[in-house]
Design a protein around this motif. Sequence first.
Motif, PDB file in Angstrom:
ATOM      1  N   LEU A  73       0.821  -1.198   0.000  1.00 43.97           N
ATOM      2  CA  LEU A  73       0.000   0.000   0.000  1.00 43.97           C
ATOM      3  C   LEU A  73       0.862   1.258   0.000  1.00 43.97           C
ATOM      4  O   LEU A  73       0.549   2.241  -0.666  1.00 43.97           O
ATOM      5  CB  LEU A  73      -0.922   0.016   1.226  1.00 43.97           C
ATOM      6  N   ASN A  74       1.937   1.205   0.773  1.00 45.90           N
ATOM      7  CA  ASN A  74       2.824   2.356   0.865  1.00 45.90           C
ATOM      8  C   ASN A  74       4.253   1.857   1.076  1.00 45.90           C
ATOM      9  O   ASN A  74       4.601   1.415   2.172  1.00 45.90           O
ATOM     10  CB  ASN A  74       2.388   3.265   2.015  1.00 45.90           C
ATOM     11  N   ALA A  75       5.051   1.929   0.018  1.00 49.54           N
ATOM     12  CA  ALA A  75       6.423   1.409   0.090  1.00 49.54           C
ATOM     13  C   ALA A  75       7.282   2.210   1.046  1.00 49.54           C
ATOM     14  O   ALA A  75       8.102   1.648   1.794  1.00 49.54           O
ATOM     15  CB  ALA A  75       7.043   1.420  -1.305  1.00 49.54           C
ATOM     16  N   GLU A  76       7.082   3.520   1.052  1.00 50.37           N
ATOM     17  CA  GLU A  76       7.906   4.393   1.887  1.00 50.37           C
ATOM     18  C   GLU A  76       7.766   4.063   3.365  1.00 50.37           C
ATOM     19  O   GLU A  76       8.741   4.067   4.117  1.00 50.37           O
ATOM     20  CB  GLU A  76       7.527   5.855   1.636  1.00 50.37           C
ATOM     21  N   GLN A  77       6.529   3.754   3.788  1.00 46.63           N
ATOM     22  CA  GLN A  77       6.278   3.447   5.196  1.00 46.63           C
ATOM     23  C   GLN A  77       6.136   1.945   5.448  1.00 46.63           C
ATOM     24  O   GLN A  77       5.767   1.535   6.542  1.00 46.63           O
ATOM     25  CB  GLN A  77       5.043   4.194   5.692  1.00 46.63           C
ATOM     26  N   ASN A  78       6.398   1.140   4.411  1.00 47.74           N
ATOM     27  CA  ASN A  78       6.340  -0.318   4.516  1.00 47.74           C
ATOM     28  C   ASN A  78       4.985  -0.790   5.053  1.00 47.74           C
ATOM     29  O   ASN A  78       4.903  -1.638   5.947  1.00 47.74           O
ATOM     30  CB  ASN A  78       7.472  -0.846   5.407  1.00 47.74           C
ATOM     31  N   ILE A  79       3.911  -0.252   4.486  1.00 53.47           N
ATOM     32  CA  ILE A  79       2.553  -0.654   4.860  1.00 53.47           C
ATOM     33  C   ILE A  79       2.062  -1.648   3.819  1.00 53.47           C
ATOM     34  O   ILE A  79       1.940  -1.314   2.633  1.00 53.47           O
ATOM     35  CB  ILE A  79       1.617   0.568   4.944  1.00 53.47           C
ATOM     36  N   VAL A  80       1.783  -2.869   4.275  1.00 56.75           N
ATOM     37  CA  VAL A  80       1.464  -3.966   3.361  1.00 56.75           C
ATOM     38  C   VAL A  80       0.136  -4.612   3.746  1.00 56.75           C
ATOM     39  O   VAL A  80      -0.106  -4.915   4.918  1.00 56.75           O
ATOM     40  CB  VAL A  80       2.578  -5.032   3.386  1.00 56.75           C
ATOM     41  N   LEU A  81      -0.703  -4.817   2.753  1.00 58.81           N
ATOM     42  CA  LEU A  81      -1.945  -5.556   2.923  1.00 58.81           C
ATOM     43  C   LEU A  81      -1.656  -6.994   2.547  1.00 58.81           C
ATOM     44  O   LEU A  81      -1.445  -7.316   1.375  1.00 58.81           O
ATOM     45  CB  LEU A  81      -3.037  -4.949   2.031  1.00 58.81           C
ATOM     46  N   SER A  82      -1.632  -7.867   3.551  1.00 56.37           N
ATOM     47  CA  SER A  82      -1.161  -9.233   3.315  1.00 56.37           C
ATOM     48  C   SER A  82      -2.228 -10.276   3.649  1.00 56.37           C
ATOM     49  O   SER A  82      -2.891 -10.182   4.677  1.00 56.37           O
ATOM     50  CB  SER A  82       0.076  -9.509   4.173  1.00 56.37           C
ATOM     51  N   PRO A  83      -2.367 -11.309   2.796  1.00 64.18           N
ATOM     52  CA  PRO A  83      -3.290 -12.404   3.099  1.00 64.18           C
ATOM     53  C   PRO A  83      -2.821 -13.259   4.273  1.00 64.18           C
ATOM     54  O   PRO A  83      -3.591 -14.044   4.817  1.00 64.18           O
ATOM     55  CB  PRO A  83      -3.322 -13.209   1.799  1.00 64.18           C
ATOM     56  N   ASN A  84      -1.578 -13.098   4.666  1.00 66.99           N
ATOM     57  CA  ASN A  84      -1.098 -13.818   5.848  1.00 66.99           C
ATOM     58  C   ASN A  84      -1.802 -13.326   7.110  1.00 66.99           C
ATOM     59  O   ASN A  84      -1.944 -14.074   8.075  1.00 66.99           O
ATOM     60  CB  ASN A  84       0.421 -13.628   5.996  1.00 66.99           C
TER      61      ASN A  84
END
Length: 426
Positions: A105-116
């Motif tokens: 979602l946001n590479a700079e802040q390392n925000i990831v929407l993950s199915p895990n």
Amino acid sequence: MQHIIDRFVSYVTIDTESDPNSDTTPSTKKQFDLANKLAEELKTIGLKEVTIDKHGYIMATLPSNVDHEVPTIGFISHFDTTPDFTGKDVKPQIVPNYDGGDIVLNAEQNIVLSPNYFKDLLLYKGQTLITTNGLTLLGADDKAGITEIVTAIEYLVNNPEIKHGKIRVGFTPDEEIGRGADLFDVKKFGADWAYTMDGSQIGELEYENFNAAGVKITFKGKSVHPGYAKGKMINSMLIANDFINELPKHETPQETKGYEGFFHVTGISGSIEETKLDLIIRDHDMKKFKKRKELVHDITKKFNKKFAKQFGEDIVITTIKDQYYNMKEKVEPVMFIVDLAEKAMKSLDIKPLIKPIRGGTDGCRLSYMGLPCPNIFAGGHNFHGKYEYVPVESMQKAIDVIIKIAELTATTDFSKTEKKKSKKKK
């Protein structure tokens, strides 16, 4: 599907965050930015009797195109977004043909929407997702519902061969702060029943919800220089903490599911002299709901008794205000309206997920105001935060359900339903 995406994006990029601390309706003037746009759009697509009042409530009519008597039905959604997370400068991201992996979602802040972590994502592999950019919420709650209603009604306008009765459309402000139904004119709306398009996962169909109350507690204290405080200082923040610890430890939102109720601390602020605590109480069962409120009052009395001599007056002041009740009581007598929605879903190969709402919608209160109003999925997930997303295919399915309900309402003999009800009463 592009027209669905374009319409949805045009709505979510308008900031409509509501404000629980405001005493106006709508609670924020910026809600009119979308409300006025919606009113004009409804006129443009050909609806009649389009109105928007000074409080932002929108109503419109799609006239019947059949010559026999058909019940008037309604579809309702809210255009405000929650104050729990910012809805300003929403920049949606489109993820076509989702591959089942992590979405950055946001590479700079390392925000990831993950199915895990969000396993529901795997339900939508191969579909088109609309997500946030990790810095705001999305606003699918409930601009997805608005998109679906407007698109479905537009389709009915452009395809008159699909027979339907009179349909009323209603859009409300301030649902997210529990005021969406406050000034809703049920008589003016004039529907026999309605559906809120405000659910989550595809297939959701809900006619039960929490009984809900809001609690405001003020804790008083006495500030004394800490070097001379023994036996004199009363720290209101510590009393508030002790009060919270008196509540059942495992009856919180993060440890309950299904029909299980909870206590939820939503806010706390204070100093030595005074601390304010906000709490909500939820339970599907009315008896348990009342017991929860009684427990809060009992703890209040316990603390006031404990500090009566030292403080000289009540040290804890508690106010409990009921917010809404379980709509099941009002919908069960007209269960055919739930059956109708279920039939519509099944005819579209959508598996109905009939379950209780762990929350509330405008429909809860509207049901008690004389407008029975079950809730139907709008398709979004992870509401109220940066991980919110909605599959476009789910929105299309919701549009199809609205159209099918309209069609079934025009072709169903409701006199038989009334006869069945009469026999049950006997």
